[in-house]
Design an enzyme around this catalytic site. Structure first.
Site, PDB file in Angstrom:
ATOM      1  CG  PHE A  41      81.209  31.401  54.327  1.00 18.28           C
ATOM      2  CD1 PHE A  41      80.190  30.807  53.616  1.00 18.28           C
ATOM      3  CD2 PHE A  41      82.494  30.967  54.135  1.00 18.28           C
ATOM      4  CE1 PHE A  41      80.454  29.793  52.734  1.00 18.28           C
ATOM      5  CE2 PHE A  41      82.770  29.959  53.261  1.00 18.28           C
ATOM      6  CZ  PHE A  41      81.747  29.369  52.555  1.00 18.28           C
ATOM      7  CG  LEU A 174      80.853  30.301  61.178  1.00 13.66           C
ATOM      8  CD1 LEU A 174      79.360  30.293  60.874  1.00 13.66           C
ATOM      9  CD2 LEU A 174      81.188  31.334  62.246  1.00 13.66           C
ATOM     10  CB  SER A 175      81.605  30.896  57.645  1.00  8.73           C
ATOM     11  OG  SER A 175      81.626  31.828  56.624  1.00  8.73           O
ATOM     12  CB  ALA A 176      85.699  29.792  55.238  1.00  2.49           C
ATOM     13  CB  ALA A 179      83.052  25.711  52.762  1.00  2.00           C
TER      14      ALA A 179
END
Length: 505
Positions: A41, A174-176, A179
């Site tokens: 990400f 954060l990011s992945a 998710a």
């Protein structure tokens, strides 16, 4: 650190041969690497820059469970842990690792200050060629499976090995990793009290590589009800309580577009039975981050969205020694703006107090003053300091009256509703909500029929003129008078029919 690097086109229908056990996972990781399936990400996969600050000391933990997701577990223990400490699970972004996230996110500062334990889960290139959590792989995102199950096992190990309080379990990433935070909250709502998703996507947004690209940009638009159903389907039979969720997103994020913050909000407000309009807004931090909070009936923030201005894709940090400062910017995807870890710790209630409700108390004496077939009258006691009140019907805010009486109109006969009231101060901040009262409108519920225009006419619910059918009473044009055109008609009051194809109570 892009969410997904565009892969070379695969051979249609090709599939690597199946292997078993750890070899299969390593083989799959090699295939991902070879085809650049890098679900990261960020703007680009950037090697970490040299760090000028002291590294956080982590302990690697082995044998924490069967570990079906083949993850690594690291622990940070504060020098003076609290009695029965809380535990916060932290999930790094793509191309990062546990040590990098511990060194730069600033979480360890608040673990030291408040005595909670940190668990850093780490994925490897054997799982994913770019060290991304596989938030898009069905085998890693279901309860009891893959990486989600490994993270759950880390929490269970922390409970037994470090005497952490099972009722104080939190997750952020954060990011992945953001998710995957969505994944853990959806699949284990009975484990996690709250979570904070940084630059992530809603749970269930993607189930493969192509849909993952779409989730990142332009984003996926679903109704709040559809998003919420995805969460409920992740753990069928579970009815709550649901985790509280904070959503952090840079408003200039070019890779995981800010629309994802809205979809995450829609998902979790619907899970909590709340509407999508914030009950309280404010600005926080040195950069005037916009905070939008959706309050539970008790007045605490069940869902909040923190929109960080002028930053792209990464964890917001604010290097320094101040009480609300933290983190470092010596590597990619840690962006100088606001110390998100300070505010996330506060949202979790780990800053020495429980999550704070609004400043005003809940109104008392909420009563139903009367009903008709289409209205409900309400009254409540005044609250000192209130300049207005927020009235909620069936969990959704419907009005902001200035006084302590209100008549809810436009209702259907014979229908039941619940009401709560919250006081608002001069800034529009809402306090705790009142106890719930129920009311039922007078009369009988509307009668509804679904049939062809021909049969509506034959039953006396419609008339004909010039080859068209018209609803009796309202005279709405229903289309051609035949057996092929079908409508739902609602009768209310008696003898008056209206088209109700979108739904009829």
């Amino acid at each position: 650190m892009p969410l997904v690097e565009r892969p070379s086109p695969p051979v249609p229908g090709s599939r690597p041969p199946r292997r078993s056990g750890r070899l299969a996972r390593r083989f799959a990781g090699a295939v991902r690497t070879a085809t650049a399936l890098a679900l990261a990400f960020g703007a680009a996969l950037v090697a970490p820059a040299p760090k000028a600050h002291a590294a956080v000391t982590l302990e690697k933990v082995t044998n924490f469970g069967s570990n079906p997701g083949a993850l690594n577990m690291y622990v940070y223990r504060p020098a003076s842990p609290a009695a029965d400490p809380a535990v916060v699970v932290a999930l790094h972004g793509c191309s990062q690792d546990a040590q990098l996230y511990a060194d730069n996110s600033g979480l360890s500062k608040f673990a030291d200050r408040h005595g909670f334990l940190l668990v850093f889960a780490e994925t490897t290139t054997s799982n994913n060629g770019s060290k991304c959590f596989n938030w898009f792989e069905p085998a890693d995102t279901a309860r009891g499976k893959g990486e989600a199950a490994s993270i759950r096992q880390m929490v269970a190990h922390a409970e037994s090995a470090y005497n952490v309080d099972p009722a104080q379990t939190y997750v952020t990433g954060l990011s992945a990793g953001g998710a995957m935070t969505s994944v853990t909250l959806a699949t284990y709502p009975d484990v996690f009290e709250a979570g904070a998703v940084i630059a992530g996507v809603p749970y269930g947004c993607a189930g493969d590589i192509p849909s993952a690209f779409t989730c990142m940009s332009p984003g996926v638009d679903r109704t709040p009800a559809a998003w919420a159903q995805g969460v409920r389907d992740a753990n069928p039979g579970y009815g709550g309580p649901w985790p509280r969720v904070a959503i952090w997103h840079g408003d200039n994020d070019p890779t995981v577009v800010p629309r994802n913050a809205d979809e995450l909000r829609d998902q979790w407000t619907a899970v909590h039975g709340l509407d999508q309009s914030p009950d309280r807004t404010s600005t926080i931090g040195p950069d005037s981050t916009r905070r939008e909070q959706h309050l539970s009936p008790a007045g605490t923030a069940a869902v909040e969205v923190d929109r960080v201005p002028r930053i792209g894709h990464g964890t917001p940090v604010d290097p320094g020694t101040g009480a609300q400062q933290c983190g470092a910017t010596g590597t990619a995807n840690f962006i100088a703006s606001i110390c998100s870890s300070y505010w996330i710790t506060s949202f979790f209630g780990l800053n020495g107090s429980t999550p704070e409700p609004g400043g005003l108390p809940a109104p008392t004496g909420v009563t139903v003053t009367g009903t008709t077939d289409t209205s409900v009258g309400l009254r409540w006691s005044s609250v000192t300091g209130a300049t207005s009140y927020a009235l909620y019907r069936d969990g959704s805010r419907i009005a902001v009256p200035s006084g302590t009486e209100f008549t809810d109109t436009g209702l259907s006969p014979g229908t039941s509703h619940t009401y709560t009231v919250a006081a608002r101060d001069s800034a529009g901040a809402e306090g705790a909500r009142s106890t719930t009262v129920s009311a039922t409108t007078a009369g009988s519920p509307a009668a509804c029929w679904t049939a062809s225009n021909y049969h509506h006419v034959q039953a006396g619910r419609a008339t004909t003129n010039g080859g068209y059918a018209y609803a009796k009473g309202s005279n709405q044009n229903m289309g051609l008078y035949n057996t092929f055109v079908t409508h739902t008609l609602k009768e209310s009051p008696a003898g008056y029919y209206v088209i109700a194809d979108s739904g009829c109570p």
